[in-house]
Structure formats: C-alpha cells, structure tokens
Design a protein around this motif. Structure first.
Motif, PDB file in Angstrom:
ATOM      1  N   ALA B  50     -30.984  25.471 -20.297  1.00  0.00           N
ATOM      2  CA  ALA B  50     -32.082  26.330 -20.739  1.00  0.00           C
ATOM      3  C   ALA B  50     -33.417  25.596 -20.638  1.00  0.00           C
ATOM      4  O   ALA B  50     -33.447  24.364 -20.687  1.00  0.00           O
ATOM      5  CB  ALA B  50     -31.843  26.735 -22.194  1.00  0.00           C
ATOM      6  N   PRO B  51     -34.543  26.339 -20.463  1.00  0.00           N
ATOM      7  CA  PRO B  51     -35.848  25.679 -20.414  1.00  0.00           C
ATOM      8  C   PRO B  51     -36.160  25.000 -21.739  1.00  0.00           C
ATOM      9  O   PRO B  51     -35.709  25.434 -22.794  1.00  0.00           O
ATOM     10  CB  PRO B  51     -36.817  26.835 -20.133  1.00  0.00           C
ATOM     11  N   GLN B  52     -36.948  23.907 -21.657  1.00  0.00           N
ATOM     12  CA  GLN B  52     -37.272  23.133 -22.855  1.00  0.00           C
ATOM     13  C   GLN B  52     -38.138  23.952 -23.807  1.00  0.00           C
ATOM     14  O   GLN B  52     -39.172  24.459 -23.432  1.00  0.00           O
ATOM     15  CB  GLN B  52     -38.026  21.865 -22.449  1.00  0.00           C
ATOM     16  N   GLN B  53     -37.699  24.087 -25.038  1.00  0.00           N
ATOM     17  CA  GLN B  53     -38.464  24.803 -26.060  1.00  0.00           C
ATOM     18  C   GLN B  53     -38.412  23.973 -27.331  1.00  0.00           C
ATOM     19  O   GLN B  53     -37.518  23.148 -27.485  1.00  0.00           O
ATOM     20  CB  GLN B  53     -37.828  26.171 -26.317  1.00  0.00           C
ATOM     21  N   PRO B  54     -39.367  24.209 -28.242  1.00  0.00           N
ATOM     22  CA  PRO B  54     -39.267  23.477 -29.508  1.00  0.00           C
ATOM     23  C   PRO B  54     -37.939  23.774 -30.193  1.00  0.00           C
ATOM     24  O   PRO B  54     -37.537  24.924 -30.300  1.00  0.00           O
ATOM     25  CB  PRO B  54     -40.435  24.030 -30.335  1.00  0.00           C
ATOM     26  N   LEU B  55     -37.294  22.707 -30.634  1.00  0.00           N
ATOM     27  CA  LEU B  55     -35.951  22.881 -31.215  1.00  0.00           C
ATOM     28  C   LEU B  55     -36.033  23.237 -32.695  1.00  0.00           C
ATOM     29  O   LEU B  55     -36.910  22.755 -33.412  1.00  0.00           O
ATOM     30  CB  LEU B  55     -35.142  21.590 -31.078  1.00  0.00           C
ATOM     31  N   ALA B  56     -35.131  24.096 -33.101  1.00  0.00           N
ATOM     32  CA  ALA B  56     -35.015  24.431 -34.528  1.00  0.00           C
ATOM     33  C   ALA B  56     -34.366  23.237 -35.237  1.00  0.00           C
ATOM     34  O   ALA B  56     -33.722  22.409 -34.598  1.00  0.00           O
ATOM     35  CB  ALA B  56     -34.133  25.663 -34.680  1.00  0.00           C
ATOM     36  N   PRO B  57     -34.549  23.109 -36.565  1.00  0.00           N
ATOM     37  CA  PRO B  57     -33.876  22.025 -37.276  1.00  0.00           C
ATOM     38  C   PRO B  57     -32.356  22.096 -37.062  1.00  0.00           C
ATOM     39  O   PRO B  57     -31.812  23.197 -37.007  1.00  0.00           O
ATOM     40  CB  PRO B  57     -34.227  22.275 -38.747  1.00  0.00           C
ATOM     41  N   PRO B  58     -31.720  20.943 -36.920  1.00  0.00           N
ATOM     42  CA  PRO B  58     -30.285  20.970 -36.638  1.00  0.00           C
ATOM     43  C   PRO B  58     -29.492  21.640 -37.755  1.00  0.00           C
ATOM     44  O   PRO B  58     -29.785  21.448 -38.933  1.00  0.00           O
ATOM     45  CB  PRO B  58     -29.913  19.476 -36.537  1.00  0.00           C
ATOM     46  N   ALA B  59     -28.522  22.429 -37.316  1.00  0.00           N
ATOM     47  CA  ALA B  59     -27.699  23.133 -38.305  1.00  0.00           C
ATOM     48  C   ALA B  59     -26.793  22.132 -39.025  1.00  0.00           C
ATOM     49  O   ALA B  59     -26.361  21.153 -38.443  1.00  0.00           O
ATOM     50  CB  ALA B  59     -26.848  24.185 -37.595  1.00  0.00           C
ATOM     51  N   ARG B  60     -26.522  22.421 -40.310  1.00  0.00           N
ATOM     52  CA  ARG B  60     -25.634  21.537 -41.066  1.00  0.00           C
ATOM     53  C   ARG B  60     -24.204  21.839 -40.649  1.00  0.00           C
ATOM     54  O   ARG B  60     -23.737  22.952 -40.779  1.00  0.00           O
ATOM     55  CB  ARG B  60     -25.817  21.790 -42.563  1.00  0.00           C
ATOM     56  N   ASP B  61     -23.548  20.839 -40.123  1.00  0.00           N
ATOM     57  CA  ASP B  61     -22.171  21.072 -39.671  1.00  0.00           C
ATOM     58  C   ASP B  61     -21.151  20.636 -40.718  1.00  0.00           C
ATOM     59  O   ASP B  61     -19.980  20.554 -40.451  1.00  0.00           O
ATOM     60  CB  ASP B  61     -21.899  20.347 -38.349  1.00  0.00           C
ATOM     61  N   GLY B  62     -21.601  20.363 -41.918  1.00  0.00           N
ATOM     62  CA  GLY B  62     -20.653  20.052 -42.983  1.00  0.00           C
ATOM     63  C   GLY B  62     -20.278  18.583 -43.055  1.00  0.00           C
ATOM     64  O   GLY B  62     -19.544  18.171 -43.919  1.00  0.00           O
ATOM     65  N   ARG B  63     -20.728  17.747 -42.134  1.00  0.00           N
ATOM     66  CA  ARG B  63     -20.371  16.321 -42.169  1.00  0.00           C
ATOM     67  C   ARG B  63     -21.522  15.555 -42.794  1.00  0.00           C
ATOM     68  O   ARG B  63     -22.396  15.025 -42.131  1.00  0.00           O
ATOM     69  CB  ARG B  63     -20.071  15.822 -40.763  1.00  0.00           C
ATOM     70  N   MET B  64     -21.532  15.501 -44.098  1.00  0.00           N
ATOM     71  CA  MET B  64     -22.613  14.823 -44.805  1.00  0.00           C
ATOM     72  C   MET B  64     -22.060  13.586 -45.483  1.00  0.00           C
ATOM     73  O   MET B  64     -20.869  13.371 -45.526  1.00  0.00           O
ATOM     74  CB  MET B  64     -23.213  15.770 -45.836  1.00  0.00           C
ATOM     75  N   ASP B  65     -22.953  12.809 -46.052  1.00  0.00           N
ATOM     76  CA  ASP B  65     -22.514  11.602 -46.735  1.00  0.00           C
ATOM     77  C   ASP B  65     -22.415  11.802 -48.243  1.00  0.00           C
ATOM     78  O   ASP B  65     -22.061  10.879 -48.958  1.00  0.00           O
ATOM     79  CB  ASP B  65     -23.465  10.447 -46.419  1.00  0.00           C
ATOM     80  N   GLU B  66     -22.764  12.988 -48.730  1.00  0.00           N
ATOM     81  CA  GLU B  66     -22.692  13.227 -50.170  1.00  0.00           C
ATOM     82  C   GLU B  66     -21.340  13.831 -50.533  1.00  0.00           C
ATOM     83  O   GLU B  66     -20.763  14.580 -49.756  1.00  0.00           O
ATOM     84  CB  GLU B  66     -23.808  14.190 -50.584  1.00  0.00           C
ATOM     85  N   ILE B  67     -20.905  13.498 -51.749  1.00  0.00           N
ATOM     86  CA  ILE B  67     -19.630  14.061 -52.214  1.00  0.00           C
ATOM     87  C   ILE B  67     -19.903  15.385 -52.900  1.00  0.00           C
ATOM     88  O   ILE B  67     -20.740  15.462 -53.796  1.00  0.00           O
ATOM     89  CB  ILE B  67     -18.927  13.108 -53.189  1.00  0.00           C
ATOM     90  N   ASN B  68     -19.215  16.415 -52.469  1.00  0.00           N
ATOM     91  CA  ASN B  68     -19.332  17.728 -53.090  1.00  0.00           C
ATOM     92  C   ASN B  68     -17.986  18.026 -53.768  1.00  0.00           C
ATOM     93  O   ASN B  68     -17.034  18.469 -53.108  1.00  0.00           O
ATOM     94  CB  ASN B  68     -19.663  18.767 -52.017  1.00  0.00           C
ATOM     95  N   ILE B  69     -17.919  17.717 -55.072  1.00  0.00           N
ATOM     96  CA  ILE B  69     -16.641  17.795 -55.800  1.00  0.00           C
ATOM     97  C   ILE B  69     -16.062  19.215 -55.785  1.00  0.00           C
ATOM     98  O   ILE B  69     -14.868  19.406 -55.544  1.00  0.00           O
ATOM     99  CB  ILE B  69     -16.809  17.316 -57.260  1.00  0.00           C
ATOM    100  N   GLY B  70     -16.929  20.203 -56.014  1.00  0.00           N
ATOM    101  CA  GLY B  70     -16.465  21.588 -56.070  1.00  0.00           C
ATOM    102  C   GLY B  70     -15.836  22.016 -54.757  1.00  0.00           C
ATOM    103  O   GLY B  70     -14.731  22.566 -54.720  1.00  0.00           O
ATOM    104  N   ARG B  71     -16.542  21.710 -53.677  1.00  0.00           N
ATOM    105  CA  ARG B  71     -16.045  22.076 -52.347  1.00  0.00           C
ATOM    106  C   ARG B  71     -14.765  21.310 -52.020  1.00  0.00           C
ATOM    107  O   ARG B  71     -13.831  21.854 -51.418  1.00  0.00           O
ATOM    108  CB  ARG B  71     -17.134  21.761 -51.323  1.00  0.00           C
ATOM    109  N   LEU B  72     -14.723  20.046 -52.436  1.00  0.00           N
ATOM    110  CA  LEU B  72     -13.545  19.211 -52.179  1.00  0.00           C
ATOM    111  C   LEU B  72     -12.320  19.773 -52.911  1.00  0.00           C
ATOM    112  O   LEU B  72     -11.236  19.895 -52.326  1.00  0.00           O
ATOM    113  CB  LEU B  72     -13.822  17.779 -52.645  1.00  0.00           C
TER     114      LEU B  72
END
Lengths: 165, 108
Positions: B50-72
């Motif tokens: 695709a032609p170069q365009q300003p990129l949107a902020p990257p989507a969160r793919d769920g691989r973070m470094d924070e612990i989410n106890i509820g989700r876990l």
C-alpha cells in the motif's frame, strides 16, 4: 511418597500451563521465564515415569490393542508437544534469550507453530488426564481424604467413651 | 545418579528434537505460504504494497508486560473448564469401550 510427589508435580505443570496459555494477562516476562523454568519440572515428570515408559516400549507390540498403548502414544505426543512449544517459544522469545545474549533468526511461522502446538498440547493434556483419571482420583483421595478418615478413626474410641459416659 | 542420567537423557532427546525442528523450519524456502520472515498474515503483504500513509497507533495485541489478574483468572478458568469437558468425554469413552458402568451405584 511417590504418589504425592507425582500428584503435586502434575498439579504444578497444569497450573503453569494454564498461566502460560494467556501471555497477554501474565505479561511476556512472566510467561517466558515461568515456562523456561517449567522445563525442569516437565523433565522430572518424564523421569518419574521412566520405568513405565521403558516397560511399555519393550512390550508395545505384544498386546497392541490395549488402553495403555493409547496412553503411551499420548505421552509421546505430549513430550513432542511440549518440546515444540519450547522451541517455537525460544524462536519468538522477546525476554529470555535476549537476556542470555542469544538471538535466533525468527520467521513468521514460529508464532503460528507456537499457538498451534499450545492448543494441541492443551487437547492432549485433557485426554491424558481423562485416561489417567483413576490414578488422579485415587491420588486425590489418598492425599486429601485419607488423612481425615484416619484421624476420625483414631478419634472414634474417645468419642465412644465420651458417649458412654 | 540414576535420576540424573535419566534427566539428562530426556533433556538430550528434547534438545535433539528441538534442534531438528528448528533447523527444519529454518531451512524451508521463503516462498512457502506462512513461512516468510515478515509474518504470515496476508494483510501484512497488502499493507506492504500500500502507498505510504501516516500510521495509526499500533493495535494492542494482548502481549503486554503488565499482569492482569482478572484476565488471567478468567483465562485459567476458561481453559480449566475446557480441559474438564474434554477429560470427562475421555473418561466416558474409556468406560464405554471397557464396558464398565458409567456410574457405579453399588456401595463398597
């Protein structure tokens, strides 16, 4: 003693696997270090069943259609599943291998292989638990129920005496 | 000593399998679908062309470094239920194949 050790190792493996199945919630750091340390526990699990595995390997074709043969093949599949999980996990590692100064040439396929092997290993674990359920239930009763039953039996003469009074 | 020998034997078998798998996958040609270096998602190839365009902020793919106890805990419960259902079906299948009663009402 061996039943208790086996039981708690199995529980630990299951818990680590359940935590590792959601890296987005546990964080990549915990996910990678926890699963790397779990390799030792997994190997101990395999070593504790060494005699069983070797006996069945020697007698595999003697009585081919037996439920233990299915369990044997599932155990091999489980071993290969965990090994694939570890290799693909190292190939996409973001924390463990860079910390150790190792860099592997990754490919897009490793993420897919990691996800697929995780799902297949979960399926095999469920089948493994199902096939070994009688042992699991017997070990559970021995560890959690038997001590209380023994205590009750030991206490019962006192209770009878008290009732007699 | 026997334990250590067995431990390292199992480890060696796992390493042999692991290295074989790693170099097997790495030696596959790049033009196979799902093998390429830049990812296997067809959407990525569309994005690359695709032609170069300003990129949107990257989507969160769920691989973070924070612990989410509820989700876990939710995820653990979900997987535990899945394992329980599959194990139950396996137990039933084994009992049917071994011609054992599904529920034993007789008391010992």
């Amino acid at each position: 003693m061996k039943i208790k050790l086996n039981f708690w190792i199995d529980v630990a493996i299951l818990c680590i696997f359940l935590v590792a199945m959601e890296p987005g919630a546990s964080g990549v750091f915990i996910h990678e270090w926890l699963t790397t340390s779990a390799v030792a526990i997994l190997i101990v699990h395999f070593v504790l069943h060494w005699e069983w595995f070797m006996t069945l390997t020697a007698r595999f074709f003697v009585k081919l259609w037996h439920s233990s043969r299915l369990n044997y093949l599932l155990s091999i599949a489980l071993f290969l599943g965990f090994a694939t999980l570890m290799v693909s996990g190292f190939a996409i590692s973001e924390k463990v291998l860079p910390t150790l100064g190792v860099e592997l040439a990754g490919r897009g396929a490793w993420k897919r292989i990691h996800d697929l092997s995780a799902n297949l290993t979960l399926l095999i674990i469920a089948l493994h638990i199902g096939l070994r359920w009688e042992w699991v239930w017997a070990a559970f009763k021995k560890i959690f129920v038997a001590p209380f039953v023994k205590e009750r039996k030991a206490d019962s003469p006192v209770l009878i005496e008290e009732d007699g009074l | 000593m026997k334990f250590l020998t067995r431990f390292f034997t199992v480890l060696a078998v796992a390493c042999v399998f692991g290295f074989g798998l790693y170099y097997g996958i790495q030696s596959l040609p790049d033009d196979l679908p799902g093998i390429s270096q830049g990812g296997s998602n067809p959407a990525e190839h569309v994005l690359q062309s695709a032609p170069q365009q300003p990129l949107a902020p990257p989507a969160r793919d769920g691989r973070m470094d924070e612990i989410n106890i509820g989700r876990l805990l939710r995820s653990m419960a979900k997987n535990l239920i899945l394992i329980s259902i599959l194990a139950c079906f396996t137990i039933l299948a084994v009992r049917v194949l071994n011609k054992k009663p599904l529920i034993n009402f007789r008391k010992k």
